[in-house]
Design a protein around this motif. Structure first.
Motif, PDB file in Angstrom:
ATOM      1  N   TRP A 275       0.820  -1.217   0.000  1.00 37.92           N
ATOM      2  CA  TRP A 275       0.000   0.000   0.000  1.00 37.92           C
ATOM      3  C   TRP A 275       0.852   1.264   0.000  1.00 37.92           C
ATOM      4  CZ3 TRP A 275      -4.997  -0.374  -1.099  1.00 37.92           C
ATOM      5  CH2 TRP A 275      -5.622  -1.608  -0.901  1.00 37.92           C
ATOM      6  N   ALA A 276       1.983   1.241   0.681  1.00 36.17           N
ATOM      7  CA  ALA A 276       2.848   2.430   0.709  1.00 36.17           C
ATOM      8  C   ALA A 276       3.392   2.733  -0.680  1.00 36.17           C
ATOM      9  CB  ALA A 276       3.995   2.226   1.700  1.00 36.17           C
ATOM     10  N   GLU A 277       3.801   1.687  -1.402  1.00 36.66           N
ATOM     11  CA  GLU A 277       4.295   1.891  -2.764  1.00 36.66           C
ATOM     12  C   GLU A 277       3.173   2.357  -3.687  1.00 36.66           C
ATOM     13  OE1 GLU A 277       7.914  -1.417  -2.619  1.00 36.66           O
ATOM     14  OE2 GLU A 277       5.983  -1.941  -3.536  1.00 36.66           O
ATOM     15  N   LEU A 278       1.950   1.868  -3.454  1.00 37.40           N
ATOM     16  CA  LEU A 278       0.823   2.316  -4.267  1.00 37.40           C
ATOM     17  C   LEU A 278       0.577   3.809  -4.070  1.00 37.40           C
ATOM     18  CD1 LEU A 278      -1.552   1.853  -6.147  1.00 37.40           C
ATOM     19  CD2 LEU A 278      -2.889   1.077  -4.175  1.00 37.40           C
ATOM     20  N   ARG A 279       0.629   4.258  -2.821  1.00 43.17           N
ATOM     21  CA  ARG A 279       0.423   5.685  -2.557  1.00 43.17           C
ATOM     22  C   ARG A 279       1.474   6.522  -3.281  1.00 43.17           C
ATOM     23  NH1 ARG A 279       0.131   8.658   3.421  1.00 43.17           N
ATOM     24  NH2 ARG A 279       0.226  10.792   2.634  1.00 43.17           N
ATOM     25  N   ARG A 280       2.725   6.111  -3.197  1.00 40.82           N
ATOM     26  CA  ARG A 280       3.801   6.848  -3.856  1.00 40.82           C
ATOM     27  C   ARG A 280       3.636   6.818  -5.374  1.00 40.82           C
ATOM     28  NH1 ARG A 280       6.986  11.003  -4.131  1.00 40.82           N
ATOM     29  NH2 ARG A 280       9.094  10.584  -4.862  1.00 40.82           N
ATOM     30  N   SER A 281       3.196   5.695  -5.904  1.00 40.96           N
ATOM     31  CA  SER A 281       2.984   5.583  -7.345  1.00 40.96           C
ATOM     32  C   SER A 281       1.899   6.532  -7.824  1.00 40.96           C
ATOM     33  CB  SER A 281       2.613   4.140  -7.714  1.00 40.96           C
ATOM     34  OG  SER A 281       2.399   4.017  -9.099  1.00 40.96           O
ATOM     35  N   VAL A 282       0.819   6.632  -7.054  1.00 43.67           N
ATOM     36  CA  VAL A 282      -0.259   7.557  -7.431  1.00 43.67           C
ATOM     37  C   VAL A 282       0.255   8.994  -7.431  1.00 43.67           C
ATOM     38  CG1 VAL A 282      -2.475   8.510  -6.684  1.00 43.67           C
ATOM     39  CG2 VAL A 282      -2.118   6.029  -6.674  1.00 43.67           C
ATOM     40  N   GLU A 283       1.073   9.343  -6.440  1.00 45.02           N
ATOM     41  CA  GLU A 283       1.634  10.703  -6.385  1.00 45.02           C
ATOM     42  C   GLU A 283       2.484  11.008  -7.608  1.00 45.02           C
ATOM     43  OE1 GLU A 283       3.782  10.546  -2.746  1.00 45.02           O
ATOM     44  OE2 GLU A 283       2.021  10.879  -1.463  1.00 45.02           O
ATOM     45  N   LEU A 284       3.231  10.016  -8.089  1.00 43.90           N
ATOM     46  CA  LEU A 284       4.150  10.209  -9.219  1.00 43.90           C
ATOM     47  C   LEU A 284       3.491   9.938 -10.562  1.00 43.90           C
ATOM     48  CD1 LEU A 284       7.294   8.344  -7.796  1.00 43.90           C
ATOM     49  CD2 LEU A 284       7.028  10.821  -8.050  1.00 43.90           C
ATOM     50  N   ASN A 285       2.312   9.318 -10.558  1.00 40.97           N
ATOM     51  CA  ASN A 285       1.709   8.767 -11.780  1.00 40.97           C
ATOM     52  C   ASN A 285       2.704   7.835 -12.469  1.00 40.97           C
ATOM     53  OD1 ASN A 285      -0.224   8.256 -13.741  1.00 40.97           O
ATOM     54  ND2 ASN A 285       0.282  10.072 -14.958  1.00 40.97           N
ATOM     55  N   ALA A 286       3.288   6.947 -11.660  1.00 41.62           N
ATOM     56  CA  ALA A 286       4.345   6.063 -12.159  1.00 41.62           C
ATOM     57  C   ALA A 286       3.794   4.886 -12.949  1.00 41.62           C
ATOM     58  CB  ALA A 286       5.177   5.549 -10.987  1.00 41.62           C
ATOM     59  N   VAL A 287       2.731   4.251 -12.438  1.00 37.27           N
ATOM     60  CA  VAL A 287       2.136   3.127 -13.155  1.00 37.27           C
ATOM     61  C   VAL A 287       0.642   3.361 -13.294  1.00 37.27           C
ATOM     62  CG1 VAL A 287       3.902   1.501 -12.393  1.00 37.27           C
ATOM     63  CG2 VAL A 287       1.794   1.739 -11.073  1.00 37.27           C
ATOM     64  N   GLN A 288       0.106   2.829 -14.380  1.00 34.84           N
ATOM     65  CA  GLN A 288      -1.309   3.026 -14.669  1.00 34.84           C
ATOM     66  C   GLN A 288      -2.114   1.735 -14.554  1.00 34.84           C
ATOM     67  OE1 GLN A 288       1.297   4.334 -16.818  1.00 34.84           O
ATOM     68  NE2 GLN A 288       1.107   5.984 -15.298  1.00 34.84           N
ATOM     69  N   ILE A 289      -1.400   0.612 -14.423  1.00 32.35           N
ATOM     70  CA  ILE A 289      -2.057  -0.693 -14.319  1.00 32.35           C
ATOM     71  C   ILE A 289      -1.360  -1.494 -13.230  1.00 32.35           C
ATOM     72  CG2 ILE A 289      -2.624  -2.845 -15.520  1.00 32.35           C
ATOM     73  CD1 ILE A 289      -2.185  -1.036 -18.158  1.00 32.35           C
ATOM     74  N   LEU A 290      -2.122  -1.985 -12.282  1.00 37.07           N
ATOM     75  CA  LEU A 290      -1.563  -2.780 -11.199  1.00 37.07           C
ATOM     76  C   LEU A 290      -1.852  -4.255 -11.458  1.00 37.07           C
ATOM     77  CD1 LEU A 290      -0.022  -2.164  -8.626  1.00 37.07           C
ATOM     78  CD2 LEU A 290      -2.171  -2.358  -7.386  1.00 37.07           C
ATOM     79  N   LEU A 291      -0.806  -5.060 -11.385  1.00 41.08           N
ATOM     80  CA  LEU A 291      -0.947  -6.508 -11.520  1.00 41.08           C
ATOM     81  C   LEU A 291      -0.985  -7.097 -10.110  1.00 41.08           C
ATOM     82  CD1 LEU A 291       1.508  -7.078 -14.495  1.00 41.08           C
ATOM     83  CD2 LEU A 291      -0.936  -6.551 -14.537  1.00 41.08           C
ATOM     84  N   SER A 292      -2.177  -7.314  -9.634  1.00 46.00           N
ATOM     85  CA  SER A 292      -2.381  -7.752  -8.258  1.00 46.00           C
ATOM     86  C   SER A 292      -2.019  -9.226  -8.118  1.00 46.00           C
ATOM     87  CB  SER A 292      -3.840  -7.531  -7.855  1.00 46.00           C
ATOM     88  OG  SER A 292      -4.691  -8.359  -8.640  1.00 46.00           O
ATOM     89  N   ASP A 293      -1.873  -9.652  -6.879  1.00 48.41           N
ATOM     90  CA  ASP A 293      -1.582 -11.059  -6.601  1.00 48.41           C
ATOM     91  C   ASP A 293      -2.002 -11.327  -5.159  1.00 48.41           C
ATOM     92  OD1 ASP A 293      -0.428 -13.545  -5.958  1.00 48.41           O
ATOM     93  OD2 ASP A 293       1.192 -13.255  -7.398  1.00 48.41           O
ATOM     94  N   HIS A 294      -3.077 -12.077  -4.995  1.00 45.16           N
ATOM     95  CA  HIS A 294      -3.597 -12.293  -3.635  1.00 45.16           C
ATOM     96  C   HIS A 294      -2.596 -13.021  -2.752  1.00 45.16           C
ATOM     97  CE1 HIS A 294      -4.683 -16.350  -5.194  1.00 45.16           C
ATOM     98  NE2 HIS A 294      -4.579 -16.724  -3.934  1.00 45.16           N
ATOM     99  N   HIS A 295      -1.643 -13.746  -3.348  1.00 41.44           N
ATOM    100  CA  HIS A 295      -0.674 -14.507  -2.560  1.00 41.44           C
ATOM    101  C   HIS A 295       0.200 -13.600  -1.696  1.00 41.44           C
ATOM    102  CE1 HIS A 295      -1.632 -17.266  -5.931  1.00 41.44           C
ATOM    103  NE2 HIS A 295      -1.508 -18.205  -5.003  1.00 41.44           N
ATOM    104  N   TYR A 296       0.498 -12.389  -2.157  1.00 43.89           N
ATOM    105  CA  TYR A 296       1.329 -11.507  -1.323  1.00 43.89           C
ATOM    106  C   TYR A 296       0.682 -10.161  -1.009  1.00 43.89           C
ATOM    107  CZ  TYR A 296       2.873  -9.418  -5.787  1.00 43.89           C
ATOM    108  OH  TYR A 296       2.926  -8.816  -7.020  1.00 43.89           O
ATOM    109  N   TRP A 297      -0.498  -9.880  -1.562  1.00 42.26           N
ATOM    110  CA  TRP A 297      -1.216  -8.652  -1.189  1.00 42.26           C
ATOM    111  C   TRP A 297      -2.067  -8.858   0.063  1.00 42.26           C
ATOM    112  CZ3 TRP A 297      -1.169  -3.566  -2.150  1.00 42.26           C
ATOM    113  CH2 TRP A 297      -0.425  -3.109  -3.243  1.00 42.26           C
ATOM    114  N   GLY A 298      -2.140 -10.078   0.556  1.00 36.78           N
ATOM    115  CA  GLY A 298      -2.848 -10.297   1.822  1.00 36.78           C
ATOM    116  C   GLY A 298      -4.169 -11.011   1.686  1.00 36.78           C
TER     117      GLY A 298
END
Length: 422
Positions: A275-298
């Motif tokens: 989640w911390a990296e997601l917040r930073r990514s939104v601030e930078l507009n670094a990525v536009q598509i997230l490839l999720s994975d329930h195995h390590y996202w919780g």
């Protein structure tokens, strides 16, 4: 109803010599199979990584779950967390291209495996498909993508089992691999794992795929193994060819620069894994598509929350994959079927795996999709003979933590992991 037994079985599944930015896949991939048994004899299933640190946490946690209600997921979280300090510094080999190996994701990885099994047991107890616990199905089938790899022929070493795909080290062989996979499974999207050979040659492979499959959506993923300058050159060469550009260059800042320069939609499973990296990514507009994975996202419900967050911020969503069997595939499918905001066909390594532990064998993929059924829970059952066979393979195999770098050094002693290499 209370849980009366929890079983964790490590297994080793055959893996082909697939090439990537870190090196080459070892001849076996490690998985852990979870069984959570209720007082009525119903058993919920889960599957996750089998690497030593994750397995250690699973084994340390399992006993504390006996007596818990399978509906008490908060209690599950507390028990996983209580055991985490004992294994947090287990000295794992961390691979950024496999985020599940990162120590920072250890607790989420263990929790997710048990959560899937808890939810599977809940759904079986209620006699409903698991997707109904997640809010119900918004689609009855989930599309997956052909996942292409540069690879050596299995004859490169006697430890590798024969596989039906053969060598793929040039554009022509990559096109043949795609044709074989599409003919068998009906995929309508194609992803090429890159970061292995000269980037311009890998771009040529994408152009060859475009010529051979003009109606298919195309993606390329060099696992952050290209510099910004190289990423820009490849983007120019592939202008108009890509559905999205996955993890071409390292760091959120590098991805942000690339997006500003090209306008291409950038996808990631590497620079946004929490989640911390997601917040930073939104601030930078670094990525536009997230490839999720329930195995390590919780887990499944955490990934549903991630989907809603992506929708809020206008980000696309799909799913990342590592080598897995059918329990994970069905967990991915039930989750993806419950998510309104699913923008692209999901990744899966499943066609590369010849082993399976399910009654009836492998989960069918038809028309590029896995279809839901009305069976309770995940809709699959364990083949105990196959589970025992693959546990024996685990006991015999030399691998305890995935290490593609060390495997490559068996063939090329001077190999070193360099990021970015090109």
């Amino acid at each position: 109803m209370k849980i009366v037994a929890v079983r964790v079985t490590p297994i080793a599944i055959k893996d082909p010599p697939l090439l990537n930015a870190a090196g080459v896949h070892e001849p076996f991939g490690l998985r852990s199979i979870i069984e959570v048994e209720g007082a009525d004899g119903q058993i919920g299933l889960g599957e996750t990584y089998g690497d030593a640190p994750v397995l250690d946490l699973l084994l340390k946690t399992r006993g504390s779950l006996v007596g818990l209600s399978p509906f008490d997921v908060n209690g599950l979280w507390a028990r996983v967390l209580a055991q985490a300090p004992a294994v947090q510094a287990a000295g794992s080999v961390e691979m950024e291209l496999a985020p599940g190996s990162l120590g920072s994701n250890l607790v989420n990885s263990a929790f997710s495996a048990f959560e899937v099994a808890f939810l599977d047991l809940q759904a079986r107890t209620l006699g409903i498909p698991l997707v109904e616990l997640l809010g119900g199905a918004v689609r009855d089938k989930v599309a997956y993508s052909a996942y292409l790899f540069y690879k050596w022929d299995a004859s490169v070493d006697s430890e590798y089992a024969p596989d039906p795909y053969g060598e793929a080290v040039n554009p022509q062989q990559i096109v043949q691999q795609a044709r074989q996979m599409i003919d068998q499974y009906g995929f309508e999207s194609i992803k090429l794992k890159a970061g292995v050979f000269d980037p311009m040659e890998e771009a040529d492979a994408v152009l060859a795929l475009k010529a051979a499959f003009p109606k298919h959506q195309l993606r390329i993923d060099p696992n952050s193994n290209w510099s910004l300058a190289t990423s820009l050159r490849v983007a120019e060469k592939l202008a108009g060819c890509l559905e999205y550009y996955e993890d071409p260059t390292p760091t959120l800042e590098g991805m942000a620069q690339l997006h500003r320069a090209t306008g291409l939609p950038l996808a990631t499973n590497m620079v946004v894994t929490n989640w911390a990296e997601l917040r930073r990514s939104v601030e930078l507009n670094a990525v536009q598509i997230l490839l999720s994975d329930h195995h390590y996202w919780g887990g499944l419900r955490a990934t549903q929350a991630l989907a809603r967050t992506c929708s809020t911020f206008g980000l696309g969503l799909s799913m990342h994959s590592n080598s897995h069997l059918g329990i994970s595939l069905m967990a991915m499918t039930h989750l993806a079927a419950s998510v309104h905001h699913l923008s692209y066909a999901c990744d899966t390594h499943y066609p590369w795996q010849s082993d399976e532990i399910l009654v009836g064998g492998k989960v069918p993929i038809t028309g590029g999709c896995v279809h839901l059924t009305d069976k309770p829970g995940l809709g699959v059952e364990l083949d105990r003979d196959k589970l025992a066979e693959l546990n024996e393979a685990y006991q015999r195999c030399r691998i305890r933590t995935r290490n593609d770098v060390a495997q490559m050094q068996r063939f090329r002693p001077d190999w070193q992991q360099v990021k970015p290499r090109f």
